[in-house]
Design a protein around this motif. Structure first.
Motif, short mmCIF file in Angstrom:
data_model
loop_
_atom_site.label_atom_id
_atom_site.label_comp_id
_atom_site.label_asym_id
_atom_site.label_seq_id
_atom_site.Cartn_x
_atom_site.Cartn_y
_atom_site.Cartn_z
N ALA A 110 0.83 -1.21 0.00
CA ALA A 110 0.00 0.00 0.00
C ALA A 110 0.86 1.26 0.00
CB ALA A 110 -0.92 0.00 1.21
N ALA A 111 1.98 1.24 0.74
CA ALA A 111 2.87 2.40 0.79
C ALA A 111 3.52 2.64 -0.57
CB ALA A 111 3.93 2.20 1.87
N PRO A 128 6.34 7.61 2.73
CA PRO A 128 5.60 7.91 3.97
C PRO A 128 6.22 7.16 5.14
CG PRO A 128 4.48 6.20 2.74
CD PRO A 128 5.66 6.60 1.89
N ALA A 161 0.94 4.12 -2.86
CA ALA A 161 0.64 5.52 -2.53
C ALA A 161 1.57 6.49 -3.25
CB ALA A 161 0.73 5.72 -1.02
N VAL A 162 2.77 6.02 -3.63
CA VAL A 162 3.70 6.90 -4.35
C VAL A 162 3.83 6.46 -5.81
CG1 VAL A 162 4.97 7.60 -2.30
CG2 VAL A 162 5.68 5.55 -3.53
#
Length: 308
Positions: free
Chosen positions: A208-209, A267, A212-213
């Protein structure tokens, strides 16, 4: 024979007066006299010589007095043990712990709990998260400690703290020169990850991280997943140049040649470390352990799932 009568008899023998014994026992003198006569009827002999002032215990009464004191002392000990069991200070707790948390403060807290409560037998069972959840639900484990929070909702959850994650890279890697890393810095790198069933929360959070980018973790040669491996194997493969890995900060306390650990700042990736129990569990020692661990790890400011 009622033990209450033995207690009355012991007090009367000590005070050598029905009046004083009745005052000590907070009962009336006639009631005490009646209970002593019933005790004499139970044993079939006279225990108190009432013709003497102060009263005297008869020879038969002396023999019963010795045994009565012993019985009352043993009953008091039994009541003490029973109270300790009810309060959880005597018992057994089986704690399941996720592999990465073996490097955290949790084992230290277990050790402190065992020192503070030596009559509680605490055993640690190293299991992957899905196995912990299954065994807690089936009450084969009393308490589970994992990265999962409030899921599944059929369990009772107590959050302890948020654990942050770091990136491990080979010390000769270009990224090792940076003091901290962003997830976007890893866009072109091969990710070495444990299979999802071993660490589902970390696995999903890492993907997911990355998403996100704007990218999906890259897989080459050694593979996207390290089958049957643990964190030490994962770090070793990073040191051998197979790729990079995102791991719990607690694991980064391991000193392994050939690798460096860097904070992940964009993040910042964190996951809650939580304890879980079956809502059907009746184990006062487990409740005592959960309260103790919450106090030690978060000062008692833990959050609890609604089902609690």
């Amino acid at each position: 024979m009622e033990t209450r009568r033995l207690e009355y008899f012991v007090v009367l023998a000590r005070e050598r007066s029905f009046r004083r014994a009745a005052e000590v026992l907070f009962i009336s003198q006639p009631a005490l006299s009646q209970q002593i006569r019933r005790l004499e009827q139970d044993v079939g002999t006279v225990l108190i010589d009432r013709s003497m002032h102060p009263i005297e215990v008869t020879p038969a009464g002396e023999r019963l007095l010795v045994r009565s004191r012993r019985v009352l002392e043993e009953l008091s000990e039994i009541e003490g043990v029973a109270e300790q069991a009810r309060s959880g200070h005597v018992g057994q707790v089986k704690v399941g712990i996720a592999p990465s948390l073996m490097f955290s403060a949790v084992p230290d807290v277990v050790g402190k709990f065992r020192s503070a409560h030596p009559n509680v037998d605490v055993t640690l069972h190293r299991e992957i998260t899905p196995a912990i959840l299954d065994q807690v639900a089936e009450q084969r484990l009393d308490v589970g400690v994992t990265f999962s929070q409030f899921s599944p909702h059929t369990l009772r959850w107590t959050k302890l703290y948020d654990d942050r994650f770091v990136v491990v890279v080979a010390e000769r890697h270009r990224l090792a020169q940076l003091p901290a890393l962003r997830m976007s810095d890893l866009r072109e790198e091969t990710f070495l990850m444990l299979v999802r069933r071993s660490a589902p929360d970390l696995h999903d959070a890492t993907i997911a991280a990355c998403a996100a980018v704007g990218f999906t973790p890259h897989a080459q040669d050694a593979g996207f997943q390290v089958e049957g491996a643990g964190y030490v194997d994962q770090i070793g493969l990073v040191g051998a140049g197979y790729g990079v890995a995102v791991i719990p900060a607690a694991v980064a306390t391991l000193t392994i040649p050939g690798v460096v650990y860097r904070p992940l700042v964009e993040p910042e990736l964190t996951l809650p470390t939580s304890m879980c129990r079956s809502p059907h569990l009746r184990n006062a020692s487990a409740d005592l352990f959960v309260s103790y661990a919450a106090e030690q790890l978060c000062g008692g400011r833990s959050s609890v799932s609604p089902s609690d």
